[in-house]
Every structure is written in structure tokens, then in C-alpha cells.
Design an enzyme around this catalytic site. Sequence first.
Site, PDB file in Angstrom:
ATOM      1  N   PRO A   2       0.277  -3.484   0.419  1.00 35.00           N
ATOM      2  CA  PRO A   2      -0.594  -2.381  -0.012  1.00 35.00           C
ATOM      3  C   PRO A   2       0.184  -1.084  -0.200  1.00 35.00           C
ATOM      4  CG  PRO A   2      -1.264  -3.252   2.146  1.00 35.00           C
ATOM      5  CD  PRO A   2      -0.024  -3.971   1.752  1.00 35.00           C
ATOM      6  N   GLU A   3      -0.102  -0.399  -1.277  1.00 31.78           N
ATOM      7  CA  GLU A   3       0.505   0.894  -1.552  1.00 31.78           C
ATOM      8  C   GLU A   3      -0.585   1.958  -1.438  1.00 31.78           C
ATOM      9  OE1 GLU A   3       3.026   0.829  -5.068  1.00 31.78           O
ATOM     10  OE2 GLU A   3       3.340  -1.317  -4.861  1.00 31.78           O
TER      11      GLU A   3
END
Length: 303
Positions: A2-3
Site C-alpha cells: 500500500p502506498e
Amino acid sequence: MPELPEVETVRRGIAPAMEGRRFLHVEAKRPDLRFPLPEKFASRLEGRTLTQLGRRGKYLIGRLDDGALLIMHLGMSGRFVVEMPPSAGSGDDMPAARPGAFHLDTGANAHALHEHIIFRMEGGGVVRYSDPRRFGFMTIEETGDEGQNQFLRVLGPEPLEKAFKPSVLAAGLHKRKSPIKTALLDQAVVAGLGNIYVCEALFRSGISPKRVAATLVKQSGEPTDRLKKLHKAIREVLAEAIEAGGSSLRDHAQADGSLGYFQHTFRVYDREGMPCTTPGCDTDIRRITQSGRSTFYCGKCQR
Ligand SMILES: [Zn+2]
């Protein structure tokens, strides 16, 4: 992994269950994730109210009513699932009650087996954290000061904030001899970017991932026009992805309430061997490895 946009989407998904609510019961099914949990983690939180749930880079930061910070990082495979009581949240668009259609790289069963932390909140919301690979972690910063925290104090500017100007990005890249792709993954240069959105931003701004970062900054330290374009592209790809995450929260109910990765159309990421999406470009997207990570780019459009 996840960013920033995925973490922001998770934040928006769990905030209605947690923000302004007391921890009624906290269950930690094991003493550690990537790192050991703080001692007496569960009893430390129980009875406290989470007054505000924020985000810094890829970190979720919950402010407790005694001033301490609950810091949560999703690592590679961390996932939150939210259950809200049916009556909750009526009157708004109820994001947590309809948590969205998320694309997951690990099956739901794996997550059920690896459920590690459960927060039972005042108001009836239940937030469950699972993490099959356990690269994520949770910790408490007792000082309540982000500047004192080993994870937060090293973070560079927040890319969607007004203070993040092209000149700020230029200052971060001025002396960097590394390829721009690698430099942008450094959380001290910009907080929250990861492999996907760096590839997308470089593609949109027509900059080769192999270009030496410092060549995008003038001798004087001012940003070049190309760097201004990159700065704009970074903000655009992140804002668009957050919007896509928001609409997936609203539009696509998922029975198990999972929050994580959402389906998103990328222009270059994971498109090796497929034609470049730039109109009139007949080149196939290439994949190379930089600092151990895959980079996707068009050798014709990106210089
Ligand atoms: Zn192209």
C-alpha cells in the site's frame, strides 16, 4: 504494497468506526507483528478515546485523548476489515459500512487465519487487522510528538499539502546522484510514494526512471521545467488514486468489509510488453529492475 492513496483510503474507511470513539476492548492475538507490540498494548488502549485519525506518508496516526499517538503501518500485506452496526453513519455516505471492492493479492482465507489485532470500539464498530506476511506494525508514541518518533521524524514533505512546492522537491533532489526512480522512493524526499505511483508519475511527466535525479534541478537549486512537470504529475496521480479509492468505498460494497488495495487502472505500471498508452506511440512498455524493484516505463516517451 500500500502506498499513500491506499493508506488514505483505509484511513477514510476505518475513521467512522474509530474517530471520536473509545476503545472498549482490544485484542492482540500475538505479541508482535514486524516488531514487538508495545508492552500491555491492549490495556494501554482500552478506555482511551481515539480523538483523531490522521495519516503521514504511509502511516496511520491515531491521536489518543491522553496525547499519545497510535502509529500503524500496513507493511506489505496488512489489511483492515471494518464492521459497523447497521444503524451507524446514516445521513452521510457511510464509507465504513460499504467498504468497497478491493483487489487483494492474498485470499480472504489467508487473512482470516492471520487476524492479529481487533479493536472493539464504542458505538459498535469493530476494526480487525490481519497481516499474513507480518511486515506491518503498530506502536505507541508516548510523547505524542511526531518529531520524537523514529519512523515519523525521518519523513519528508507530504506531497498533497500546499507546502509541497516544486522548490521543495528540488531541494530534496539537488544533490542526488541516484536515478530519479530510486530517489523518489526515498521517504525522506517525498513521503508516501511507492513503486506504483513513482512509475506513473515519471511516465506522465515523460521522465526516464534512469535519469540522474540532480539533473532535474538547476545549478542554482531552482526546479527545472521538467521537475515542475514531475511535481504536478506526482500530485495528480495521488489525488486521482485517492478519488478512485473513495469511489470504490462508496460504490462497491464488499461483504467482508475489507479495506486495502482497490482496482485502479495504471498507465504504465505492470504493463510490461503492452503498447504504450501515449496516443501515437508504438513502443512497448519495458520493465527493468532498480534497487530491487520493478520499474515500468516507455523508452520513447520518457527521457
Ligand atoms: Zn510511449
